[in-house]
Design an enzyme around this catalytic site. Structure first.
Site, PDB file in Angstrom:
ATOM      1  N   GLU A 252      47.102  54.405 111.168  1.00  0.00           N
ATOM      2  CA  GLU A 252      45.707  54.242 110.743  1.00  0.00           C
ATOM      3  C   GLU A 252      45.613  54.093 109.229  1.00  0.00           C
ATOM      4  O   GLU A 252      46.214  54.858 108.482  1.00  0.00           O
ATOM      5  CB  GLU A 252      44.871  55.450 111.187  1.00  0.00           C
ATOM      6  CG  GLU A 252      44.824  55.646 112.695  1.00  0.00           C
ATOM      7  CD  GLU A 252      44.033  54.545 113.411  1.00  0.00           C
ATOM      8  OE1 GLU A 252      43.350  53.763 112.723  1.00  0.00           O
ATOM      9  OE2 GLU A 252      44.125  54.473 114.655  1.00  0.00           O
ATOM     10  N   CYS A 315      40.346  62.782 116.280  1.00  0.00           N
ATOM     11  CA  CYS A 315      41.475  62.235 115.515  1.00  0.00           C
ATOM     12  C   CYS A 315      41.045  61.822 114.113  1.00  0.00           C
ATOM     13  O   CYS A 315      41.688  62.178 113.118  1.00  0.00           O
ATOM     14  CB  CYS A 315      42.086  61.037 116.242  1.00  0.00           C
ATOM     15  SG  CYS A 315      42.907  61.518 117.766  1.00  0.00           S
ATOM     16  N   HIS A 338      47.835  56.445 116.158  1.00  0.00           N
ATOM     17  CA  HIS A 338      47.338  56.483 117.528  1.00  0.00           C
ATOM     18  C   HIS A 338      48.375  55.851 118.454  1.00  0.00           C
ATOM     19  O   HIS A 338      49.029  54.873 118.077  1.00  0.00           O
ATOM     20  CB  HIS A 338      46.008  55.724 117.654  1.00  0.00           C
ATOM     21  CG  HIS A 338      44.813  56.609 117.511  1.00  0.00           C
ATOM     22  ND1 HIS A 338      43.887  56.465 116.499  1.00  0.00           N
ATOM     23  CD2 HIS A 338      44.383  57.661 118.268  1.00  0.00           C
ATOM     24  CE1 HIS A 338      42.942  57.390 116.638  1.00  0.00           C
ATOM     25  NE2 HIS A 338      43.210  58.127 117.698  1.00  0.00           N
TER      26      HIS A 338
END
Ligand code: PCA
Length: 366
Positions: A252, A315, A338
């Site tokens: 991310e 998250c 993820h």
């Protein structure tokens, strides 16, 4: 088992150790001048002189000699010699650390644990950041001992005096990676993030992994990982979460200052467009090398892709909170990956072993 420096009460044991090698015609590695010194008390005194640069005899590098002693019967099972720095010969062929296990105590894993303890001494007491360890090309047992302790092969050199081919390995001071996965949520019975994190080796390249399972609860998950990071002071924190519907592992790029769930968290909190911290900026960029991680996953032959949204659920909450907390502080890199469903949860999915392999590749890019 413990490493101790030679002392006179072990004189008889030292003599027996030496005798066993002479009888077996075996090389007494990691014992300094023991082969040439019949009197163990003289050898003990010699080891003490080697301890510092000021007292070491000419031509000898300062070194710490250890006996590896089994506490139950006070038997010396091995010896290991840590040279504090290298001269020309050691730089090429000898390395920083030499060791031996006495013939009657071999194949019991002593070499591995003895080297592990000696490495701790190098990092903690000598402040070294990497060590060179060498072994004869044909010495399979020694090579394994080095590899298990994180050795990375560099090259093979020819040593003319003995006519030997010698392999050179480097071991780096471990860096600590705090890595987390989540408990199941949303009616699932597993969460591939925790399943894959828990399957990872404890040591990957220079990284020593500390694993932790987080609750899928707004605020609490973030507090737990920040608290643990403050305790163990890792060099990096990498959190892993499930993103059902994605077909690749996705490092991310950014965490945003927003909480919004289409479903409640595991304690029933249903948050709608709420800021995580009204006084904080809208977003923080991850401080791990996001693109290099995605590329490393692809190069391992697995699906990896940079993501520009970690969503707005727990998250993202964890990623944003970590980045805000450690923003620019003490070189602690923080990031999030993820992962897709694992086989059996729904589609698209990946076998858990592949998810773990892809995470391993990402960690190697840190
Ligand atoms: N995935 C959720 C929270 C826990 C997890 O594994 C998310 O993407 O926010």
């Amino acid at each position: 088992m413990k490493l101790i420096e030679p002392m006179n009460e072990y004189a008889a044991e030292i003599a027996a150790y030496r005798q066993e090698f002479l009888a077996a015609g075996d090389s007494m590695d990691g014992t300094g001048a023991l082969r040439r010194m019949e009197d163990p008390v003289a050898w003990i005194a010699f080891c003490q002189r080697l301890r510092s640069r000021e007292t070491a005899p000419n031509g000898w590098m300062p070194a710490t000699q250890f006996l590896y002693v089994r506490e139950e019967d006070r038997r010396i099972v091995g010896m290991i010699d840590v040279r504090h720095s290298l001269n020309g010969f050691l730089e090429q062929y000898g390395g920083h650390i030499g060791y031996s296990v006495r013939p009657s105590e071999r194949r019991k894993g002593y070499a591995q644990s003895m080297l592990r303890e000696a490495l701790r001494y190098c990092w903690r007491d000598l402040g070294m950041s990497r060590v060179l360890i060498t072994c004869l090309e044909e010495n399979e047992a020694s090579r394994k001992t080095i590899l298990v302790n994180g050795g990375v092969y560099e090259s093979t050199v020819f040593e003319p005096a003995e006519g030997a081919r010698i392999q050179r390995y480097w071991i780096e001071k471990p860096r600590v990676l705090l890595i987390t996965g989540f408990e199941p949520f949303g009616g699932q019975i597993v969460n591939p993030s925790w399943e894959s994190v828990r399957a990872l080796l404890d040591r990957i390249g220079p990284w020593q992994l500390v694993k932790m399972r987080l609750p899928v609860v707004f605020g609490r998950a973030a507090r737990q990982v920040i608290q643990r990071a403050e305790e163990i002071k890792p060099q990096a924190v990498l959190c892993v979460g499930q993103a059902g519907g994605r077909s690749a592992l996705t490092p991310e790029m950014v965490g945003i200052n927003l909480r919004h769930g289409a479903q409640p968290d595991n304690e029933g909190a249903l948050l709608q467009d709420a800021p995580i911290d009204p006084d904080a900026p809208a977003a923080y960029f991850a401080t791990v090398p996001v693109r290099a991680m995605a590329r490393a996953i692809q190069e391992a032959g697995l699906p990896g892709q940079v993501s520009y949204s970690a969503g707005t659920f727990v998250c993202n909450d964890v990623l944003f909170s970590l980045l805000r907390h450690f923003d620019g502080k003490k070189g602690i890199a923080c990031g999030f990956v993820h992962v897709p469903y694992q086989t059996g949860q729904g589609e698209p999915s990946m076998p858990p072993a592949d998810i773990a392999r892809a995470l391993t590749a990402a960690i190697q890019a840190l």
